[in-house]
Design a protein around this motif. Structure first.
Motif, short mmCIF file in Angstrom:
data_model
loop_
_atom_site.label_atom_id
_atom_site.label_comp_id
_atom_site.label_asym_id
_atom_site.label_seq_id
_atom_site.Cartn_x
_atom_site.Cartn_y
_atom_site.Cartn_z
N GLU A 1 68.05 91.44 7.66
CA GLU A 1 68.13 90.22 6.86
C GLU A 1 68.82 89.09 7.63
OE1 GLU A 1 67.71 93.79 4.51
OE2 GLU A 1 69.26 93.18 5.93
N LYS A 2 68.56 87.89 7.20
CA LYS A 2 69.19 86.70 7.79
C LYS A 2 70.38 86.30 6.93
CE LYS A 2 68.25 81.93 9.27
NZ LYS A 2 67.22 80.86 9.31
N ILE A 3 71.49 85.99 7.59
CA ILE A 3 72.70 85.56 6.90
C ILE A 3 72.93 84.09 7.21
CG2 ILE A 3 75.20 85.85 6.69
CD1 ILE A 3 74.82 88.79 7.39
N VAL A 4 73.09 83.28 6.18
CA VAL A 4 73.34 81.84 6.35
C VAL A 4 74.68 81.53 5.70
CG1 VAL A 4 72.53 79.51 5.84
CG2 VAL A 4 70.87 81.34 6.29
N PHE A 5 75.61 81.00 6.49
CA PHE A 5 76.95 80.73 5.98
C PHE A 5 77.00 79.39 5.26
CE2 PHE A 5 77.68 83.66 9.51
CZ PHE A 5 78.40 84.63 8.85
N GLN A 6 77.84 79.36 4.22
CA GLN A 6 78.06 78.15 3.43
C GLN A 6 79.42 77.58 3.83
OE1 GLN A 6 75.47 77.32 1.21
NE2 GLN A 6 74.55 79.02 2.31
N PRO A 7 79.67 76.29 3.53
CA PRO A 7 81.00 75.71 3.81
C PRO A 7 82.09 76.51 3.10
CG PRO A 7 79.43 73.99 3.21
CD PRO A 7 78.74 75.32 2.94
N ILE B 1 69.18 86.34 3.15
CA ILE B 1 67.76 86.06 2.94
C ILE B 1 66.96 87.29 3.36
CG2 ILE B 1 65.83 84.54 3.51
CD1 ILE B 1 67.92 82.40 4.22
N LYS B 2 66.22 87.84 2.42
CA LYS B 2 65.36 88.99 2.68
C LYS B 2 63.96 88.65 2.17
CE LYS B 2 64.99 94.00 2.17
NZ LYS B 2 65.66 95.23 1.72
N GLY B 3 63.07 88.35 3.09
CA GLY B 3 61.74 87.93 2.71
C GLY B 3 61.81 86.62 1.95
N ALA B 4 61.25 86.62 0.74
CA ALA B 4 61.24 85.40 -0.08
C ALA B 4 62.45 85.34 -1.02
CB ALA B 4 59.95 85.34 -0.90
#
Length: 329
Positions: free
Chosen positions: A39-45, A69-72
């Motif tokens: 999965e993709k990890i996107v950090f928030q402030p 984020i995993k797929g949709a």
């Protein structure tokens, strides 16, 4: 890192950002997810501003806020690390969660829609009074909403369970399991040796994983570096414990621990890459600076090409081009 006012928050935050995939098994454990590491990890402030009743804003720093984020499917997560019990923690969790939700709120046709994150607490110490789940209940005119905040109690996890469940993110905090026996270890050499044997087992397991390709050298070294920093703070008054565990986990902090090696390689790569010129690299599909970074990291940490590219987060679709370029150099 020496002694700081928030040493355990700092360790958790550093490991989260530098080795982000380590948090996924912890999320699985807390929320019953089934993330597999792709999965993709996107950090928030991590800075939030809470509005006070007097009209002023108060800045709050969260330990972690990110999306997986995993797929949709995208899910928001937020967790805080607690080293002591705090009656105000639940209130602060709601403040954080509400601000995270508002930051991405949408107004459509006079309707405000906000999405609260999945939130959890990591307790490094706990008493019998700390529940496994806390609850936030929101009463509004005519209705009510509530959500659970699971509590992960680090001291409940033995080292074998940590490895079985791949909860490697917890390894730096494992020393909290032994905190109540520090005085015993200082007085009884045989008991101290049992503690140190456990840490030898941890290091052996990490080395075995690296040799088998289950963990790259950068992640292993980061776990050890963070573990030493926790021990240095928690056992500052227990010399035998502190020195013994630090020695097993690598002795003194290296002149170039994992992150410094990585940053040094990047800096030198940028300089050398500019000196070599980028025309050749662009023509072949690779960048000279990145190529030098890979070579530096391989040399500094004795990594193979693939492990160095993983540590530097070279995109998958570029790795074969860099591999060919390095073999031809």
């Amino acid at each position: 890192m020496g002694y700081t006012s928030t040493p355990y928050d700092d360790v958790g935050h550093t490991l989260l950002y530098d080795c982000s995939q380590l948090i996924l098994p912890v999320i699985n454990e807390m929320f019953g997810e089934h993330y597999d590491g792709t999965e993709k990890i996107v950090f928030q402030p991590n800075e939030l501003y809470v509005q006070q009743q007097n009209g002023r804003q108060r800045k709050r720093i969260t330990d972690s806020s990110f999306c997986v984020i995993k797929g949709a499917v995208t899910k928001k997560y937020h967790y805080e690390i607690q080293s002591t019990e705090d009656n105000t923690m639940l209130l602060r969790m709601f403040e954080y969660d509400a601000q995270i939700a508002l930051s991405e709120g949408k107004i459509v046709d006079n309707v405000l829609e906000v999405s609260f994150p999945h939130s959890a607490l990591l307790y490094l110490r706990h008493s019998e009074n700390v529940p496994d789940t806390m609850l936030v209940r929101i009463k509004t005119p005519g209705t009510m909403a509530e959500y659970d905040i699971p509590v992960l109690k680090v001291q409940k996890y033995g080292i074998d369970e940590i490895f079985d469940k791949k909860l490697y993110y917890l390894i730096p905090f494992y020393i909290f399991t032994h905190e109540g026996r520090f005085k015993v270890y200082e007085k009884d050499e045989s008991q101290l040796q049992m503690l140190l044997a456990e840490y030898r087992h941890i290091c052996d397991k990490l080395n075995e994983m690296m040799e088998n390709g289950e963990m790259d050298a950068y992640t292993k070294q980061s776990i050890l570096d963070m573990g030493k920093k926790v021990v240095r703070n928690l056992a500052r008054d227990s010399d035998s414990v502190r020195k013994g565990v630090e020695r097993i986990m690598g002795g003194k902090i290296l002149d170039y621990p994992a992150k410094k090696i990585l940053n040094k390689g990047k800096a030198e790569g940028r300089v050398e890459g500019r000196a070599e010129g980028r025309a050749e690299g662009r023509a072949e599909g690779w960048d000279s600076a990145s190529l030098v970074m890979i070579k530096n990291l391989m040399a500094a940490m004795n990594l193979d090409i693939d492990a160095a590219m993983v540590a530097l987060k070279i995109p998958d679709d570029k790795r074969s081009q860099y591999r060919v370029a390095l073999m031809n150099k």
